[in-house]
Design a protein around this motif. Structure first.
Motif, short mmCIF file in Angstrom:
data_model
loop_
_atom_site.label_atom_id
_atom_site.label_comp_id
_atom_site.label_asym_id
_atom_site.label_seq_id
_atom_site.Cartn_x
_atom_site.Cartn_y
_atom_site.Cartn_z
N ASN A 332 95.73 -6.33 -54.64
CA ASN A 332 96.09 -4.97 -55.07
C ASN A 332 97.25 -4.35 -54.31
O ASN A 332 97.72 -3.28 -54.68
N ALA A 333 97.71 -4.99 -53.25
CA ALA A 333 98.90 -4.53 -52.52
C ALA A 333 99.69 -5.76 -52.13
O ALA A 333 100.24 -6.44 -52.99
N SER A 334 99.72 -6.12 -50.86
CA SER A 334 100.38 -7.34 -50.40
C SER A 334 100.06 -7.56 -48.94
O SER A 334 99.86 -6.60 -48.19
N MET A 340 105.38 -5.12 -47.34
CA MET A 340 104.60 -3.98 -46.88
C MET A 340 104.93 -3.52 -45.47
O MET A 340 104.37 -2.52 -45.01
N GLY A 344 101.07 -4.66 -43.76
CA GLY A 344 100.61 -5.73 -44.64
C GLY A 344 100.08 -6.92 -43.88
O GLY A 344 99.26 -7.67 -44.40
N ILE A 429 93.98 1.09 -50.20
CA ILE A 429 94.83 -0.05 -50.57
C ILE A 429 95.91 0.40 -51.55
O ILE A 429 97.06 -0.05 -51.48
N LYS A 430 95.57 1.33 -52.45
CA LYS A 430 96.58 1.90 -53.35
C LYS A 430 97.65 2.65 -52.56
O LYS A 430 98.85 2.55 -52.85
N LYS A 433 99.95 0.15 -50.88
CA LYS A 433 100.95 -0.40 -51.80
C LYS A 433 102.09 0.59 -52.02
O LYS A 433 103.27 0.22 -52.00
#
Length: 458
Positions: A332-334, A340, A344, A429-430, A433
């Motif tokens: 959902n992100a990286s 990131m 990240g 997590i959103k 991102k």
């Protein structure tokens, strides 16, 4: 069936290979190994002399590829070496001299590659990912074969138009793409997180539960070997910084203070530094979830094993909990520093370690979620700005700091009522991102700003 569900295996997330950077060494090595297979799959009549190979590196691979060993990695892959089996000593010798030349064998033909075969492209390139490679097989100036690869963090790679070495074609038994969906399975099926993760691993890998458990034990063994090696090795790290290792000295200090109340924190710092310094030296480590963050979970698990005397079964449960969080972040992100920033890499590792600690202690999915959320929340916006392009400053100490933050996140999550936590793991997590998307590329593994410019004498 949930669309676009997570199909990553724990053995994709935790990979064995040489440091110092999974996105810059393990990923490119896999990409060039894939290109070698593609060359060998060509119709023989297409291959005529003279043949040449060119590797074009873009984005962070170009900006910090020298310090991260990308040039060595692409040569190693073309020679048929794999991250899991390559000799780190021999790997470190590739291109040690600027005149070094290597022979790539393709269907009976020999192709010479050297430093001139690798082009560090400094200009912009239209690509969906920060780390892009273009590999070409040439007959004189004519392109016979060309593939574009993306190294997306943690040693995962995509080939343009096709996913490779990233996800399984099989379907997990319990499909999910968010923590909300994962928790729904646990409630509906009345199973534990460990049971769900094992069932998915069986479905994705085709291995039996005993084999999966054995392989998790092997991953932990490789992590702890890196810690033990790092606690003994006093050699200066490679590169122009000439950085002295800290782990052996810190470990000796920790032993002298073993009876003090906070000595376990000194030990934890030493263990994390030890594994991270091994990564910086280009030795064998485990991506957790990346090589740049390969000191956090090894340090935590070594502490749990040697100080808190966790059983093998508890350690496996913790690794499965950590993997669940790592999957969610990656999906959902990286987990890529080039995408990131350091949130990240160290942020993800810290969240995974916090989840491991919380789940091993409480077996409560809500407490585990809170611990992971807290850990990510307090890494938001962290830049990736390595001095000289080496995974040394600030990367090594950030592994120790990430582990300490993980432990504190675990304490905060277990000290209160997890149902009162205002921010969910899915929400943070959103935010992660979005933060990574908004962050200037100067602070995403390019060594163009921040700490990378603060010590020019290095």
């Amino acid at each position: 069936m949930i669309k676009n569900c997570i199909t990553t295996s724990i053995f994709d997330l935790f990979k064995i290979g040489p440091g110092p950077s999974s996105s810059h060494t393990i990923g490119p090595m896999k990409a060039s190994l894939d290109f070698l297979a593609e060359m060998n799959a060509l119709k023989p009549e297409l291959l005529t002399e003279p043949l040449a190979i060119r590797i074009h590196l873009y984005g962070s691979l170009s900006a910090t590829g020298k310090g991260h060993g990308t040039d060595r990695a692409v040569i190693a892959g073309l020679l048929g070496w794999t991250p899991e089996t390559c000799d780190p000593v021999q790997f470190s010798l590739i291109l040690k001299e600027i005149t070094n030349e290597y022979t790539v064998k393709v269907q009976g033909h020999t192709i010479k590659v050297d430093t001139n075969s690798i082009i560090f492209e400094k200009g912009k390139y239209d690509s969906p990912y920060a780390n892009t490679m273009v590999l070409k097989l040439l007959i004189q100036d004519k392109v016979l074969l060309q593939h574009e690869y993306y190294s997306v963090g943690g040693g995962f790679i995509y080939r343009k138009g096709q996913k490779i070495s990233t996800t399984s074609d099989k379907t997990p038994k319990y499909a999910y793409s968010s923590m909300k969906e994962l928790k729904a399975h646990l409630q509906q099926e009345q199973i534990t997180l460990g049971e769900l993760m094992l069932a998915n691993e069986v479905a994705l890998t085709g291995c039996g539960k005993k084999e999966i458990e054995r392989k998790i034990d092997t991953i932990l063994d490789f992590m702890h070997k890196a810690v033990r090696r790092g606690l003994k090795d006093k050699r200066i790290l490679p590169g122009t910084i000439k950085l002295h290792r800290k782990a052996p000295l810190l470990y000796q200090k920790a032993k002298k203070l073993a009876l003090t109340s906070d000595s376990f924190l000194i030990f934890l710092n030493a263990y994390c530094l030890a594994a991270s310094e091994e990564n910086a030296a280009g030795h064998i480590v485990v991506t957790a979830p990346t090589s740049g963050a390969s000191g956090v979970i090894p340090g935590i698990t070594y502490l749990l094993k040697t100080h808190f005397h966790y059983s093998a079964a508890q350690m496996r449960e913790g690794m499965l909990a950590a993997a669940a969080v790592g999957f969610l972040v990656k999906h959902n992100a990286s987990i890529s520093g080039a995408e990131m920033g350091c949130m990240g890499e160290i942020g993800s590792a810290s969240a995974m370690a916090a989840a491991m600690l919380a789940y091993c202690t409480t077996q409560n999915i809500n407490v585990m979620e809170s611990a992971a959320e807290i850990a990510i929340e307090h890494h938001l916006g962290m830049t990736c700005d390595p001095i000289g392009g080496y995974v040394q400053i600030p990367c090594i100490e950030r592994n120790a700091m990430g582990a300490v933050k993980a432990y504190n996140a675990f304490l905060l999550a277990t000290a209160g009522d997890s149902s009162l936590q205002k921010i969910s793991l899915d929400s943070v997590i959103k935010v992660m991102k979005a933060t990574g998307k908004d962050m200037s590329k100067k602070y995403k593994e390019t060594s163009e700003a921040g700490l990378a410019l603060s010590a020019t004498e290095c």
